[in-house]
Design a protein around this motif. Structure first.
Motif, short mmCIF file in Angstrom:
data_model
loop_
_atom_site.label_atom_id
_atom_site.label_comp_id
_atom_site.label_asym_id
_atom_site.label_seq_id
_atom_site.Cartn_x
_atom_site.Cartn_y
_atom_site.Cartn_z
N UNK A 25 0.88 -1.17 0.00
CA UNK A 25 0.00 0.00 0.00
C UNK A 25 0.92 1.22 0.00
N UNK A 26 0.82 2.02 -1.03
CA UNK A 26 1.75 3.14 -1.16
C UNK A 26 1.00 4.47 -1.03
N UNK A 27 1.53 5.32 -0.19
CA UNK A 27 0.98 6.67 0.01
C UNK A 27 2.08 7.69 -0.26
N UNK A 28 1.69 8.90 -0.63
CA UNK A 28 2.66 9.92 -1.00
C UNK A 28 2.33 11.25 -0.34
N UNK A 29 3.33 12.12 -0.27
CA UNK A 29 3.11 13.51 0.13
C UNK A 29 3.67 14.42 -0.95
N UNK A 30 3.09 15.60 -1.04
CA UNK A 30 3.54 16.62 -1.97
C UNK A 30 2.88 17.93 -1.57
N UNK A 31 3.42 19.04 -2.06
CA UNK A 31 2.74 20.32 -1.88
C UNK A 31 1.80 20.59 -3.05
N UNK A 32 1.78 19.68 -4.01
CA UNK A 32 0.97 19.83 -5.21
C UNK A 32 -0.10 18.76 -5.28
N UNK A 33 -1.37 19.16 -5.29
CA UNK A 33 -2.46 18.21 -5.42
C UNK A 33 -2.41 17.52 -6.77
N UNK A 34 -1.94 18.24 -7.77
CA UNK A 34 -1.83 17.65 -9.11
C UNK A 34 -0.85 16.47 -9.10
N UNK A 35 0.28 16.63 -8.41
CA UNK A 35 1.26 15.54 -8.34
C UNK A 35 0.72 14.36 -7.54
N UNK A 36 -0.02 14.65 -6.49
CA UNK A 36 -0.64 13.57 -5.70
C UNK A 36 -1.60 12.78 -6.58
N UNK A 37 -2.40 13.48 -7.36
CA UNK A 37 -3.37 12.81 -8.23
C UNK A 37 -2.65 11.96 -9.28
N UNK A 38 -1.56 12.48 -9.82
CA UNK A 38 -0.79 11.71 -10.80
C UNK A 38 -0.21 10.46 -10.17
N UNK A 39 0.23 10.57 -8.91
CA UNK A 39 0.77 9.41 -8.20
C UNK A 39 -0.31 8.35 -7.99
N UNK A 40 -1.51 8.79 -7.69
CA UNK A 40 -2.63 7.85 -7.52
C UNK A 40 -2.91 7.13 -8.84
N UNK A 41 -2.82 7.86 -9.94
CA UNK A 41 -3.01 7.25 -11.25
C UNK A 41 -1.93 6.23 -11.56
N UNK A 42 -0.77 6.37 -10.94
CA UNK A 42 0.33 5.43 -11.12
C UNK A 42 0.27 4.25 -10.15
N UNK A 43 -0.74 4.24 -9.27
CA UNK A 43 -0.91 3.10 -8.38
C UNK A 43 -0.85 3.40 -6.90
N UNK A 44 -0.56 4.65 -6.53
CA UNK A 44 -0.57 5.00 -5.10
C UNK A 44 -1.99 4.88 -4.56
N UNK A 45 -2.12 4.46 -3.30
CA UNK A 45 -3.43 4.31 -2.67
C UNK A 45 -4.02 5.67 -2.30
N UNK A 46 -3.15 6.62 -1.95
CA UNK A 46 -3.62 7.95 -1.59
C UNK A 46 -2.45 8.85 -1.27
N UNK A 47 -2.75 10.09 -0.89
CA UNK A 47 -1.70 11.04 -0.55
C UNK A 47 -2.27 12.29 0.08
N UNK A 48 -1.37 13.08 0.67
CA UNK A 48 -1.80 14.32 1.32
C UNK A 48 -0.81 15.44 1.01
N UNK A 49 -1.31 16.66 1.14
CA UNK A 49 -0.49 17.85 0.98
C UNK A 49 0.18 18.14 2.32
N UNK A 50 1.51 18.08 2.34
CA UNK A 50 2.23 18.24 3.61
C UNK A 50 2.21 19.68 4.14
N UNK A 51 1.65 20.59 3.36
CA UNK A 51 1.52 21.97 3.84
C UNK A 51 0.23 22.20 4.61
#
Length: 368
Positions: free
Chosen positions: A205-231
């Motif tokens: 299960x892979x999760x990511x952080x970024x300051x960009x919601x666009x990058x988080x969404x792209x990561x989800x499209x690549x298979x990430x389960x979810x992510x949050x904006x660390x700001x």
């Protein structure tokens, strides 16, 4: 003859670290003749890493103006030295280059006293991939995965190796394999994205952080389960809330930021979890807190990887049909320094999502 791109001093002398930006220069040099166990490779594509930008700013150790830039490259074999075994078997073979030498197979670090030496733009290794031809030991190449085009193959070596060691060797099978919960910080860079690719392929299960919601969404499209904006305030709690029901905390964090990563890991990791750190873009120092000690957090530094790990990584990419994420491919001749400068500008601005690649020839194959 062979064209190659270097950095050049300004007004004939080196600049001050961080206060200079060395220009690119095109040179025509003799085409290398393979000696001993070397192969002659006609390079077709090469990709940028942040170290290349740091070299132009004189912020990387061993800067030189006498070695072509870049450490990542792909090409096809057009010649072989007299000591290459079965030279005919190499002709026309498409290969990717191990980006560094000095580290064979030790799990701890480079065996050679000189340490690990990376290609491109420094005094410690006289080879770089931003040139038309390169002579390199046959033991330092791997056959390029067939499912990758040249740009994708050129994007693989350095980031693939770095992320493989950080995720697999350092975090370990138990913390990064099937069913594990893995957090990858700062998604968008080459290493983070390859770590995402590898962890997803391993069933984590892979999760990511970024300051960009666009990058988080792209990561989800690549298979990430979810992510949050660390700001966002309270992002750690929000992230833990995204975990599957059977998970209360993360097994591993793959981090390239540093800064307050140890402090955050106490809140996010399970007792005995692993914080694998491959870079410190936020700060060159990070405090090790007593809270991390009491929670038995295992903090492991990770950089690059061995020749053995490089081979393992390439074999995994082949077996799982993994594609590196490429942000932009510049198709041009090496003469076009202005266009290549523009690719460096992308990296300076941090706008890329994935690797930046220069494709300057086509893989057509050739007889020895």
């Amino acid at each position: 003859m062979s064209k190659a791109i270097y950095i050049s001093p300004i007004d004939g002398k080196p600049g001050k670290p961080g206060q200079v930006y060395y220009p690119l220069s095109l040179r025509t040099i003799p085409k290398p003749s393979p000696q001993g166990g070397e192969l002659l490779v006609k390079l077709t594509a090469a990709s940028l890493n942040h170290r290349d930008l740091f070299l132009r700013q004189h912020l990387y150790p061993g800067v030189t103006f006498d070695v072509p830039l870049l450490a990542d490259g792909v090409g096809f074999v057009v010649g072989a030295g007299p000591n290459v075994p079965n030279p005919e078997s190499w002709h026309g073979k498409r290969v990717i280059l191990n980006p560094g030498v000095g580290w064979k197979d030790s799990p701890d670090g480079p065996e050679e006293a000189t340490g690990y030496r990376i290609m491109g733009g420094t005094k410690v290794y006289d080879k770089g991939t931003l040139q038309e031809y390169i002579a390199i030991e046959y033991s330092e190449v791997e056959e390029a995965p067939e499912h990758l085009n040249d740009a994708e193959a050129a994007a693989l070596p350095l980031t693939g190796l770095t992320s493989w060691r950080a995720l697999i060797t350092k975090a370990g099978d138990r913390n990064s394999g099937s069913g594990a919960a893995v957090l990858i910080t700062g998604i968008g860079g080459g290493v983070a994205l390859m770590a995402l690719r590898f962890a997803v392929a391993r069933g984590a299960y892979v999760f990511v952080t970024s300051s960009s919601q666009e990058k988080i969404q792209k990561a989800i499209e690549l298979g990430a389960t979810g992510g949050v904006n660390y700001k966002e305030e309270g992002w750690e709690k929000k992230l833990l809330g995204l975990l599957p029901a059977e998970k209360k905390n993360f097994d591993a964090i793959i981090d390239g930021a540093g800064g307050d990563s140890v402090e955050k890991s106490v809140k996010l990791l399970k007792a005995g979890g692993v914080l694998s750190i491959y870079g410190m873009t936020v700060s060159p120092k990070m405090p090790f807190t007593m809270a991390a000690v009491l929670k038995n957090i295992d903090i492991r530094g990770s950089t690059m990887g061995s020749r053995k790990e490089f081979k393992e990584m390439v074999e995994f990419v082949k077996a799982k049909k993994i594609f590196p994420v490429v942000s932009r491919v510049l198709q041009t001749d090496l003469d076009d320094l202005a266009a290549i400068d523009g690719l460096f500008e992308d990296m300076k601005q941090g706008t890329q999502f994935g690797k930046l690649v220069i494709e300057f020839s086509k893989s057509t194959g050739s007889k020895l």
